[in-house]
Write a protein that holds these residues in place. Structure first.
Motif, PDB file in Angstrom:
ATOM      1  N   CYS A 116      -2.183   5.853  14.338  1.00  0.00           N
ATOM      2  CA  CYS A 116      -2.770   4.814  13.485  1.00  0.00           C
ATOM      3  C   CYS A 116      -1.843   3.606  13.439  1.00  0.00           C
ATOM      4  O   CYS A 116      -0.803   3.653  12.764  1.00  0.00           O
ATOM      5  CB  CYS A 116      -2.997   5.358  12.076  1.00  0.00           C
ATOM      6  N   HIS A 118      -1.906   0.829  11.920  1.00  0.00           N
ATOM      7  CA  HIS A 118      -1.737   0.122  10.653  1.00  0.00           C
ATOM      8  C   HIS A 118      -0.848   0.883   9.668  1.00  0.00           C
ATOM      9  O   HIS A 118      -0.495   0.351   8.614  1.00  0.00           O
ATOM     10  CB  HIS A 118      -3.102  -0.120  10.004  1.00  0.00           C
ATOM     11  N   LEU A 119      -0.466   2.117  10.009  1.00  0.00           N
ATOM     12  CA  LEU A 119       0.407   2.909   9.148  1.00  0.00           C
ATOM     13  C   LEU A 119       1.855   2.829   9.623  1.00  0.00           C
ATOM     14  O   LEU A 119       2.126   2.421  10.754  1.00  0.00           O
ATOM     15  CB  LEU A 119      -0.053   4.373   9.135  1.00  0.00           C
ATOM     16  N   SER A 120       2.771   3.245   8.763  1.00  0.00           N
ATOM     17  CA  SER A 120       4.186   3.231   9.135  1.00  0.00           C
ATOM     18  C   SER A 120       4.473   4.314  10.168  1.00  0.00           C
ATOM     19  O   SER A 120       3.681   5.245  10.376  1.00  0.00           O
ATOM     20  CB  SER A 120       5.059   3.448   7.907  1.00  0.00           C
ATOM     21  N   ALA A 123       4.581   7.610   8.317  1.00  0.00           N
ATOM     22  CA  ALA A 123       3.248   8.102   7.959  1.00  0.00           C
ATOM     23  C   ALA A 123       2.552   8.713   9.162  1.00  0.00           C
ATOM     24  O   ALA A 123       1.838   9.719   9.049  1.00  0.00           O
ATOM     25  CB  ALA A 123       2.410   6.965   7.373  1.00  0.00           C
ATOM     26  N   ASN A 124       2.753   8.112  10.342  1.00  0.00           N
ATOM     27  CA  ASN A 124       2.157   8.674  11.551  1.00  0.00           C
ATOM     28  C   ASN A 124       2.811   9.997  11.928  1.00  0.00           C
ATOM     29  O   ASN A 124       2.129  10.926  12.372  1.00  0.00           O
ATOM     30  CB  ASN A 124       2.294   7.677  12.706  1.00  0.00           C
ATOM     31  N   LEU A 127       1.313  12.555   9.678  1.00  0.00           N
ATOM     32  CA  LEU A 127      -0.130  12.433   9.519  1.00  0.00           C
ATOM     33  C   LEU A 127      -0.802  13.807   9.491  1.00  0.00           C
ATOM     34  O   LEU A 127      -0.673  14.605  10.421  1.00  0.00           O
ATOM     35  CB  LEU A 127      -0.704  11.599  10.665  1.00  0.00           C
ATOM     36  N   GLU A 130       1.261  15.461   5.114  1.00  0.00           N
ATOM     37  CA  GLU A 130       2.039  14.611   4.233  1.00  0.00           C
ATOM     38  C   GLU A 130       2.773  15.413   3.157  1.00  0.00           C
ATOM     39  O   GLU A 130       2.272  16.427   2.666  1.00  0.00           O
ATOM     40  CB  GLU A 130       1.133  13.574   3.563  1.00  0.00           C
ATOM     41  N   LYS A 139       6.313   9.064  -0.290  1.00  0.00           N
ATOM     42  CA  LYS A 139       6.529   8.168   0.844  1.00  0.00           C
ATOM     43  C   LYS A 139       8.005   8.023   1.185  1.00  0.00           C
ATOM     44  O   LYS A 139       8.388   8.014   2.362  1.00  0.00           O
ATOM     45  CB  LYS A 139       5.912   6.805   0.542  1.00  0.00           C
ATOM     46  N   THR A 143       9.782   8.990   4.705  1.00  0.00           N
ATOM     47  CA  THR A 143      10.494   7.992   5.500  1.00  0.00           C
ATOM     48  C   THR A 143      11.902   8.466   5.809  1.00  0.00           C
ATOM     49  O   THR A 143      12.375   8.349   6.956  1.00  0.00           O
ATOM     50  CB  THR A 143      10.535   6.648   4.746  1.00  0.00           C
ATOM     51  N   VAL A 162       5.857  -0.696  10.561  1.00  0.00           N
ATOM     52  CA  VAL A 162       4.447  -0.466  10.881  1.00  0.00           C
ATOM     53  C   VAL A 162       4.340  -0.134  12.371  1.00  0.00           C
ATOM     54  O   VAL A 162       4.924  -0.836  13.210  1.00  0.00           O
ATOM     55  CB  VAL A 162       3.604  -1.712  10.544  1.00  0.00           C
TER      56      VAL A 162
END
Length: 517
Positions: A116, A118-120, A123-124, A127, A130, A139, A143, A162
């Protein structure tokens, strides 16, 4: 520093362990017995029997359309087999869904990044798994954990960035890190270095060797045979949907593998025809723009001018400036001896300049349109009578290009998204052949295509040169640009740092200039 096996997906950092029974190194972990896949009357994979051993690097090679993509989809549960048997750790399994494959520790890193944008990065990487507490996503914890994994792998990437802000090669490394931290036992790499720099490729190779040392089985699919010989323990060859043989890497050579794949010699792949150079088509004098500075070169009819350098060296940026996509900040451009201002892509096209861009899927194709429409995009004005497209001419032009370029498709109406990488590249090239361009800019034209398709593309270059066209060839693959270019310019940090005639410098000299050694 956080190691791979210290990172959890849920439950306060505990690693999810894949289901299945590990087997000793060197013993069969995945066995395919007469595996077959049909699409109607088409046999995409004919009965194939292949054994993968625990802890080995097993390469798969073959032309586009040989069955490699079908095999990947079968092993990862994306599609189901028509017949045959799959054994995992000695037990029959269905692999009827991606979730089943992942639960057994079977993962894949695909050539085209399927994350994705548009995600960090973090986050990917997490995915679908989480970290959360009392229904709230953690988050910061994700990270930090993702950054630890990236650092541990030697990937110099920011977990908080991103994903879409990274290069395609960097996104590929993120996909690799995501697969490595999911508890994998069997990891498939599909053309993993297609968009990687030399440094990034070395990072990936170190990771592959590390995973192998930890007992992970690696399936490595690549058209770059030098990588196969550097990494693999064994190699299997597919041709026309058939498994034609498996060899221990120490008992074969590049010539044998090419013969098994396509029945051509290596000399035929890089066949170079020399033509007498004609008029100067384009001359760039001191061009500067976003990502490049003070670049001067000329391209004459009948010659290939190569641009070599690591990804990010300014080659593609220069080409986009020359093509009018990016505005120039300094310098002059002369087209057939006349000073011109190429301030838009339309102006470039009107002059007779064509661009086959680096990312064919994002920049070169309309994936949701049929092959025929893609091929005719630059010439629809010519095919139009008033407000109506001449359907007969449209069909004839598309069919001619499909035939001449040997695009493997049952119909021009098939969507471009359904085609293999090699056939997609042929569509990108084919759409410019009817345009009547005089200068062709090919940016990484053979990324992700097999040796047979490479030979066809190189023959197409010769046809264009014979008709009086000129070519700018941009490639990160040194053998390609070295063997084909009449003149070769080496880029580093946005500037030309070396220029050479045909084979007047060694591979080592060119590479040293590119990396600043």
């Amino acid at each position: 520093m956080i190691g791979l096996h210290e990172v959890g997906h849920r439950h306060e950092g505990k690693l999810r362990t894949p289901a299945g029974h590990p087997v000793p190194k060197g013993e069969p972990i995945l066995e395919l017995h007469s595996l077959r896949k049909n699409y109607g009357a088409v046999e995409a994979l004919k009965p194939a029997t292949i054994t993968f051993l625990s802890g080995e690097v097993h390469a798969i090679v073959g032309e586009n359309g040989a069955g490699k993509s079908t095999l990947i989809k079968l092993l990862t549960g994306v599609i189901t087999r028509t017949s045959g048997e799959i054994l995992w750790c000695g037990e029959p399994v269905q692999l009827a869904s991606p979730n089943e494959a992942i639960s057994r520790g079977i993962n894949a890193v695909h050539q085209e990044v399927v994350l994705c944008p548009h995600l960090s990065v973090a986050a990917n990487m997490f995915l679908g798994d989480e970290m959360n507490r009392r229904g709230l996503m953690r988050k910061r914890a994700m990270t930090d954990a993702a950054q630890g994994v990236l650092d541990d792998l030697g990937f110099n990437l920011p977990a908080g960035a991103v994903l879409g802000s990274l290069t395609i090669g960097q996104q590929q490394l993120v996909a690799t890190a995501r697969a490595a931290m999911r508890g994998t036992q069997f990891l498939i790499f599909d053309e993993p270095t297609a968009y990687l720099t030399r440094q990034e490729s070395e990072q990936l190779f170190r990771l592959i060797r590390r995973l192998q040392s930890e007992g992970v089985t690696i399936v490595y699919i690549s058209h770059r045979l030098e990588e196969v010989f550097e990494l693999a323990d064994r190699v299997s060859v597919l041709r026309d949907g058939t498994h034609v043989g498996t060899r221990a890497i120490g008992e074969t050579n590049e010539a044998e593998l090419i013969a098994l794949m396509i029945n051509r010699t290596i000399e035929q792949i890089y066949h170079k025809e020399h033509f007498t150079a004609g008029e100067t088509l384009i001359e760039a004098r001191g061009l500067s723009g976003p990502g490049f500075a003070d670049v001067s070169l000329t391209v004459r009819a009948g010659e290939i001018v190569g641009l070599y350098g690591l990804i990010g060296a300014g080659r593609s940026e220069f080409a986009l400036g020359l093509y009018g996509r990016h505005r120039l900040s300094a310098g002059e451009v002369f087209w057939q001896g006349r000073k011109v201002e190429i301030d838009s892509e339309r102006k470039a096209m009107e002059l007779g300049i064509a661009l086959a861009p680096e990312s064919r899927r994002d920049q070169g194709l309309c994936l949701n349109l049929p092959i025929g429409l893609n091929i005719n995009l630059p010439v629809f004005r010519r095919l139009t009578r008033g407000l109506t497209i001449n359907r007969a001419e449209e069909a004839a032009n598309a069919e001619r290009q499909i035939r001449d370029l040997k695009i493997k498709t049952p119909s021009r109406r098939v969507l471009a998204s359904a085609m293999s990488g090699g056939n997609q590249q042929k569509i990108v090239i084919g759409k410019w052949l009817s345009h009547g361009a005089k200068l062709f800019i090919f940016d990484e034209p053979t990324v992700g295509v097999d040796v047979g398709t490479k030979a066809e593309i190189y023959r197409l270059f010769s046809r264009l040169l014979e008709k009086g066209a000129g070519i700018i060839l941009i490639s990160s693959y040194l053998p390609e640009v070295y063997e084909l270019s009449d003149r070769l310019h080496v880029f580093r940090q946005g500037r030309v740092v070396g220029s050479h005639g045909y084979r007047t410098a060694s591979h080592e000299e060119v590479l040293a200039q590119a990396i600043g050694a």
